[in-house]
Design a protein around this motif. Structure first.
Motif, PDB file in Angstrom:
ATOM      1  N   THR A  49     -31.317   0.664-111.589  1.00  0.00           N
ATOM      2  CA  THR A  49     -32.121   0.064-110.522  1.00  0.00           C
ATOM      3  C   THR A  49     -31.519   0.363-109.152  1.00  0.00           C
ATOM      4  O   THR A  49     -32.234   0.703-108.199  1.00  0.00           O
ATOM      5  CB  THR A  49     -32.219  -1.459-110.722  1.00  0.00           C
ATOM      6  N   ILE A  50     -30.205   0.249-109.056  1.00  0.00           N
ATOM      7  CA  ILE A  50     -29.516   0.512-107.790  1.00  0.00           C
ATOM      8  C   ILE A  50     -29.688   1.975-107.383  1.00  0.00           C
ATOM      9  O   ILE A  50     -30.010   2.285-106.226  1.00  0.00           O
ATOM     10  CB  ILE A  50     -28.022   0.155-107.911  1.00  0.00           C
ATOM     11  N   ILE A  51     -29.484   2.875-108.330  1.00  0.00           N
ATOM     12  CA  ILE A  51     -29.617   4.304-108.030  1.00  0.00           C
ATOM     13  C   ILE A  51     -31.040   4.618-107.570  1.00  0.00           C
ATOM     14  O   ILE A  51     -31.248   5.370-106.599  1.00  0.00           O
ATOM     15  CB  ILE A  51     -29.252   5.160-109.256  1.00  0.00           C
ATOM     16  N   ASN A  52     -32.026   4.059-108.232  1.00  0.00           N
ATOM     17  CA  ASN A  52     -33.426   4.301-107.834  1.00  0.00           C
ATOM     18  C   ASN A  52     -33.696   3.809-106.416  1.00  0.00           C
ATOM     19  O   ASN A  52     -34.460   4.433-105.674  1.00  0.00           O
ATOM     20  CB  ASN A  52     -34.377   3.631-108.821  1.00  0.00           C
ATOM     21  N   SER A  53     -33.049   2.703-106.045  1.00  0.00           N
ATOM     22  CA  SER A  53     -33.228   2.201-104.671  1.00  0.00           C
ATOM     23  C   SER A  53     -32.602   3.154-103.666  1.00  0.00           C
ATOM     24  O   SER A  53     -33.140   3.351-102.567  1.00  0.00           O
ATOM     25  CB  SER A  53     -32.621   0.799-104.532  1.00  0.00           C
ATOM     26  N   PHE A  54     -31.494   3.767-104.027  1.00  0.00           N
ATOM     27  CA  PHE A  54     -30.870   4.754-103.138  1.00  0.00           C
ATOM     28  C   PHE A  54     -31.761   5.989-102.978  1.00  0.00           C
ATOM     29  O   PHE A  54     -31.877   6.540-101.894  1.00  0.00           O
ATOM     30  CB  PHE A  54     -29.512   5.188-103.695  1.00  0.00           C
ATOM     31  N   VAL A  55     -32.363   6.401-104.083  1.00  0.00           N
ATOM     32  CA  VAL A  55     -33.255   7.568-104.037  1.00  0.00           C
ATOM     33  C   VAL A  55     -34.457   7.268-103.146  1.00  0.00           C
ATOM     34  O   VAL A  55     -34.867   8.095-102.327  1.00  0.00           O
ATOM     35  CB  VAL A  55     -33.706   7.969-105.455  1.00  0.00           C
ATOM     36  N   SER A  56     -35.011   6.070-103.291  1.00  0.00           N
ATOM     37  CA  SER A  56     -36.162   5.675-102.455  1.00  0.00           C
ATOM     38  C   SER A  56     -35.789   5.614-100.985  1.00  0.00           C
ATOM     39  O   SER A  56     -36.594   5.944-100.112  1.00  0.00           O
ATOM     40  CB  SER A  56     -36.692   4.311-102.913  1.00  0.00           C
ATOM     41  N   ALA A  57     -34.546   5.186-100.709  1.00  0.00           N
ATOM     42  CA  ALA A  57     -34.088   5.088 -99.320  1.00  0.00           C
ATOM     43  C   ALA A  57     -33.659   6.440 -98.758  1.00  0.00           C
ATOM     44  O   ALA A  57     -33.332   6.542 -97.572  1.00  0.00           O
ATOM     45  CB  ALA A  57     -32.930   4.100 -99.228  1.00  0.00           C
ATOM     46  N   ASP A  58     -33.646   7.469 -99.613  1.00  0.00           N
ATOM     47  CA  ASP A  58     -33.290   8.822 -99.207  1.00  0.00           C
ATOM     48  C   ASP A  58     -31.905   8.866 -98.568  1.00  0.00           C
ATOM     49  O   ASP A  58     -31.718   9.406 -97.464  1.00  0.00           O
ATOM     50  CB  ASP A  58     -34.334   9.380 -98.238  1.00  0.00           C
ATOM     51  N   VAL A  59     -30.914   8.282 -99.265  1.00  0.00           N
ATOM     52  CA  VAL A  59     -29.542   8.327 -98.762  1.00  0.00           C
ATOM     53  C   VAL A  59     -29.048   9.771 -98.780  1.00  0.00           C
ATOM     54  O   VAL A  59     -29.592  10.629 -99.472  1.00  0.00           O
ATOM     55  CB  VAL A  59     -28.607   7.423 -99.594  1.00  0.00           C
ATOM     56  N   ASP A  60     -27.996  10.026 -98.026  1.00  0.00           N
ATOM     57  CA  ASP A  60     -27.469  11.388 -97.921  1.00  0.00           C
ATOM     58  C   ASP A  60     -26.510  11.740 -99.052  1.00  0.00           C
ATOM     59  O   ASP A  60     -26.315  12.912 -99.370  1.00  0.00           O
ATOM     60  CB  ASP A  60     -26.761  11.560 -96.577  1.00  0.00           C
ATOM     61  N   LEU A  61     -25.905  10.709 -99.665  1.00  0.00           N
ATOM     62  CA  LEU A  61     -24.954  10.944-100.750  1.00  0.00           C
ATOM     63  C   LEU A  61     -24.798   9.651-101.533  1.00  0.00           C
ATOM     64  O   LEU A  61     -24.936   8.550-100.977  1.00  0.00           O
ATOM     65  CB  LEU A  61     -23.601  11.397-100.192  1.00  0.00           C
ATOM     66  N   ILE A  62     -24.495   9.779-102.823  1.00  0.00           N
ATOM     67  CA  ILE A  62     -24.295   8.616-103.687  1.00  0.00           C
ATOM     68  C   ILE A  62     -22.895   8.663-104.275  1.00  0.00           C
ATOM     69  O   ILE A  62     -22.467   9.697-104.797  1.00  0.00           O
ATOM     70  CB  ILE A  62     -25.331   8.577-104.826  1.00  0.00           C
ATOM     71  N   LEU A  63     -22.174   7.534-104.194  1.00  0.00           N
ATOM     72  CA  LEU A  63     -20.926   7.380-104.922  1.00  0.00           C
ATOM     73  C   LEU A  63     -21.226   6.559-106.174  1.00  0.00           C
ATOM     74  O   LEU A  63     -21.718   5.429-106.083  1.00  0.00           O
ATOM     75  CB  LEU A  63     -19.864   6.664-104.091  1.00  0.00           C
TER      76      LEU A  63
END
Length: 341
Positions: free
Chosen positions: A101-115
């Motif tokens: 769920t957290i990762i999907n929210s990052f994808v929706s927010a179009d973050v520049d990088l994920i840790l």
């Protein structure tokens, strides 16, 4: 007539001033409301060249090792990028579904990088995006975690990161150094963590070469941990706990059973050792996070291609011991071990 025109002009100017003030107040209110939002904060902060970056952090669970890795990552990235980077830091509270769920929210927010901090977070990121750069940390073996056969050290695609893998044969040798007369070693780990299985398999092989009899004691989650630890403490001379997130979050349960039973625990990392172990050969998770942050800076600044970045490993390992538990169990530790503070 001139006085009338002058009066009308003054009134019109007053109305315009009030209108502008009202607009200004409305804009200020919107900005204040958005100030707590990571995306808006990112828009207001810039690097020296005017660029801004949003970084999403998904941490599996809160415990000392993962917390230190996250802190090291943030400190290093802020040192490299200053106010030009903002973080959306979220904790999955030990639930792999929440990681997704957290990762999907990052994808929706179009973050520049994920840790992705810990294996389940990395697996969720792998499933969630093949475009946004993903760096793992506190991940033991990337080939096991990501299902890569004949892993050669580079994941490729949009994933790289750092590994917390300690020399498992040296951990087995440390156990032998401290407890040469022990016969039975219990391997305590969470069966839901693939990297834990990898570690206990490797340590088991090394210990058996040293003449020990080894037995697996797996638990599915913290709910059955107490029962499994109780069984292990009655059947084993020493217990080995690998770098395991579920165990790390429940060291008090392990200690409350093993210490009264007089059974020492050798731990895969310092955080677990501090909670329930007597000794460990461990890395600095803060330093591991710093290394990951420096990798992230190179990716964001366009200096490195993540698809070509090999997994990086901790540069050094330290023998450490838990003085409180060692004293309670009457265990003498060699001089080349450092006490955990």
């Amino acid at each position: 007539m001139k006085k009338t025109k002058k009066l009308a002009s003054v009134m019109l100017a007053g109305v315009m001033a009030m209108s502008m003030a009202a607009c200004s107040g409305s804009t200020g209110e919107t900005t204040a409301a958005q100030a707590g939002d990571g995306a808006a904060a990112a828009a207001d902060s810039q690097t020296a060249d005017g660029k801004t970056y949003k970084v999403g952090i998904c941490q599996l669970v809160q415990h000392d090792a993962l917390d230190a890795a996250t802190k090291g990552f943030k400190d290093a990235l802020k040192e490299e990028l200053g106010d030009g980077v903002t973080f959306d830091e979220q904790n999955a509270q030990g639930d792999s579904n929440t990681c997704s769920t957290i990762i999907n929210s990052f994808v929706s927010a179009d973050v520049d990088l994920i840790l992705a901090n810990a294996t389940p977070a990395l697996q969720a990121a792998q499933a969630g995006t093949n475009e946004i750069p993903v760096l793992g940390t506190s991940v033991t073996e990337y080939g096991v975690a990501l299902g890569i056969d004949n892993f050669d050290g580079t994941v490729g695609g949009n994933i790289s990161g750092t590994s917390d893998l300690a020399p498992l044969d040296e951990q087995a040798a440390m156990l032998h150094e401290l407890f040469p007369d022990a016969k039975n070693v219990g391997l305590l780990y969470c069966s839901a963590e693939a990297n834990s299985q990898y570690q206990v398999d490797t340590v088991k092989a090394a210990l058996e070469e040293l003449g020990y009899t080894c037995e697996y004691y797996s638990f599915s989650d913290s709910n059955d941990l107490s029962t499994v630890v109780t069984k292990a403490s009655t059947e084993c001379d020493v217990i080995y706990v690998p770098t395991d997130n579920t165990a790390a979050a429940a060291t008090e349960i392990i200690d409350n059973i093993c210490r009264p039973a007089g059974v020492p625990v050798i731990a895969g990392e310092e955080g677990i050792c501090a909670g329930c172990g007597v000794a460990t050969l461990s890395i600095s998770y803060y330093d591991l996070g710093v290394g990951t942050g420096r990798m992230a800076a190179k990716i964001l600044k366009g200096e490195s291609d993540i698809s070509q970045m090999p997994i990086e490993y901790a540069p050094q390992f330290t023998k450490k011991y838990n003085k409180t538990i060692c004293d309670a169990l009457g265990i003498e530790i060699p001089d080349d071990y450092e006490a955990i503070e």
